[in-house]
Design a protein around this motif. Sequence first.
Motif, short mmCIF file in Angstrom:
data_model
loop_
_atom_site.label_atom_id
_atom_site.label_comp_id
_atom_site.label_asym_id
_atom_site.label_seq_id
_atom_site.Cartn_x
_atom_site.Cartn_y
_atom_site.Cartn_z
N ALA A 48 61.85 6.80 -19.65
CA ALA A 48 60.75 6.71 -20.62
C ALA A 48 60.84 5.45 -21.46
N SER A 49 62.05 5.08 -21.88
CA SER A 49 62.22 3.90 -22.73
C SER A 49 61.89 2.61 -21.99
N LEU A 50 62.34 2.50 -20.74
CA LEU A 50 62.04 1.32 -19.94
C LEU A 50 60.55 1.21 -19.66
N ALA A 51 59.92 2.35 -19.37
CA ALA A 51 58.48 2.32 -19.08
C ALA A 51 57.69 1.87 -20.29
N GLU A 52 58.02 2.41 -21.48
CA GLU A 52 57.30 2.02 -22.70
C GLU A 52 57.54 0.56 -23.03
N ALA A 53 58.78 0.10 -22.88
CA ALA A 53 59.09 -1.30 -23.19
C ALA A 53 58.36 -2.24 -22.23
N GLU A 54 58.34 -1.92 -20.96
CA GLU A 54 57.69 -2.79 -19.99
C GLU A 54 56.18 -2.82 -20.20
N ALA A 55 55.60 -1.65 -20.54
CA ALA A 55 54.17 -1.61 -20.83
C ALA A 55 53.84 -2.45 -22.05
N ASN A 56 54.71 -2.40 -23.06
CA ASN A 56 54.47 -3.18 -24.29
C ASN A 56 54.54 -4.68 -24.04
N ILE A 57 55.48 -5.10 -23.20
CA ILE A 57 55.74 -6.54 -23.04
C ILE A 57 54.95 -7.17 -21.90
N THR A 58 54.87 -6.46 -20.77
CA THR A 58 54.21 -7.06 -19.59
C THR A 58 52.86 -6.44 -19.28
N GLY A 59 52.59 -5.27 -19.88
CA GLY A 59 51.33 -4.60 -19.59
C GLY A 59 51.33 -3.85 -18.27
N GLY A 60 52.51 -3.70 -17.64
CA GLY A 60 52.60 -2.99 -16.36
C GLY A 60 53.89 -2.22 -16.24
N LEU A 61 54.11 -1.64 -15.06
CA LEU A 61 55.32 -0.86 -14.79
C LEU A 61 55.90 -1.27 -13.45
N SER A 62 57.22 -1.17 -13.32
CA SER A 62 57.88 -1.42 -12.04
C SER A 62 58.97 -0.37 -11.86
N PRO A 63 59.33 -0.04 -10.59
CA PRO A 63 60.33 1.01 -10.35
C PRO A 63 61.72 0.58 -10.84
N ARG A 64 62.30 1.38 -11.72
CA ARG A 64 63.61 1.03 -12.28
C ARG A 64 64.62 2.18 -12.20
N VAL A 65 64.14 3.42 -12.11
CA VAL A 65 65.04 4.57 -11.99
C VAL A 65 64.57 5.37 -10.77
N ALA A 66 65.49 5.73 -9.90
CA ALA A 66 65.14 6.40 -8.65
C ALA A 66 64.41 7.71 -8.91
N PRO A 67 63.36 8.00 -8.14
CA PRO A 67 62.70 9.31 -8.26
C PRO A 67 63.64 10.40 -7.76
N MET A 68 63.72 11.50 -8.51
CA MET A 68 64.65 12.58 -8.15
C MET A 68 63.90 13.89 -8.17
N GLY A 69 64.29 14.81 -7.28
CA GLY A 69 63.58 16.06 -7.11
C GLY A 69 63.74 17.03 -8.27
N GLU A 70 62.72 17.87 -8.45
CA GLU A 70 62.77 18.92 -9.46
C GLU A 70 63.32 20.20 -8.84
N ILE A 71 64.04 20.97 -9.62
CA ILE A 71 64.70 22.17 -9.12
C ILE A 71 63.69 23.14 -8.52
N ARG A 72 62.48 23.21 -9.06
CA ARG A 72 61.49 24.17 -8.55
C ARG A 72 61.04 23.83 -7.13
N ASP A 73 61.23 22.57 -6.72
CA ASP A 73 60.79 22.14 -5.39
C ASP A 73 61.92 22.11 -4.36
N LEU A 74 63.16 22.13 -4.83
CA LEU A 74 64.26 21.79 -3.94
C LEU A 74 64.78 22.95 -3.10
N GLY A 75 64.57 24.19 -3.56
CA GLY A 75 64.97 25.32 -2.75
C GLY A 75 64.26 25.33 -1.41
N GLY A 76 63.01 24.87 -1.40
CA GLY A 76 62.24 24.82 -0.15
C GLY A 76 62.82 23.86 0.87
#
Length: 275
Positions: free
Chosen positions: A128-156
Motif C-alpha cells: 500500500a505504501s509503495l503504491a501510494e508513493a508511486e501514484a503521488n510522484i509518477t502518477g502511475g503504478l508498477s509491480p513491486r510486491v509479488a501477487p499472493m493467493g488468499e486463503i479462501r481461494d487456496l483450498g481449491g
Amino acid sequence: MKTPQITDRRALMRNRARADKNGLFLQDQAADEVHERQVEVNRTFTDVAIVTGFHEYWAEKYPDATIVSDEETLALEPQSFDLVLHMMCLHWANDPVGQLVQCRHALRPDGLMLCTFLGGQTLHELRASLAEAEANITGGLSPRVAPMGEIRDLGGLLQRAGFALPVADSATLTASYVNAFHLMHDLRKMGENNALAQRVKHATRRNLLTEAACIYADHFHNADNRVDATFESITLTGWAPAENQPQPLRPGSAKARLADALGTKETSLNKSNDE
C-alpha cells in the motif's frame, strides 16, 4: 496454452543466491510449522522429498531427504515418496497447480504433502505504501510486491491437483522494523525481494522510496515508534488418494435426521407444501 510468466526465474535465482543464511527467519518458521504437522500426523516417513529454493538450509534440517529445486518441472520420480514438503516457494510459481500436481504424482498412495508459502496478507503495508508513493510522484503504478493467493481461494488448488482430504490454513506473523528501509533490506537478506517479470528493471528513484517510507511510518507505526510488517504463512495439507482413506458419504445415505439429533422441528423449504 502457455503459462503466464509472472516470475522472472533468473532474477529469483539471483535474489536467492544473494540471501544471507542468518536472515532466513521465514524458512525457520516454515520448518517449525511442518515439524508440528508431522508430529500431529503421528506417522513415520521413510522417503522424504523437499521442493525448495534453499537447498543448503533444508539439507541441514532433513539430511536424508531428496531435495529438488522449484523449477517448472520438478525432478521427482512418480510414486517414490511417502512425504513431500513444498517449502516457501509456491508464491513464486508461475503454475502453482502444476507444482501441486507434480507433488501428488511423486507420492505413493496415502502419502502426505505439506506445502507452506506466503499468503495474500503478506507485506500489505509495504504494498500500500509503495503504491501510494508511486501514484503521488509518477502518477502511475508498477509491480513491486509479488501477487499472493488468499486463503479462501487456496483450498481449491488442492482439489484441482487431485489431493484427498485437503486442508488449507494460515497463520500471521508480525515483525517490527525501525523503518521501511530496514524492512526492504531484510527482504533482500531473505531472498524475497522483487523478482516479478514485469517489474521496473532500472533502479527505483530514491525520492519514491523516501516517500513510501514516510507513508509507511504514518500509517503502520506501532506503540514503539517502529513499523509493523505482516507475513502470512499458508499451509496446504493433502494426501495422495488411497482406498483405505475415509470417504465422504453419498448424498441421501444418512441413517438419522439432523433435526432429531438437534431436538428441533424440521421445516420444509418447498413453498408448495405450505400452500
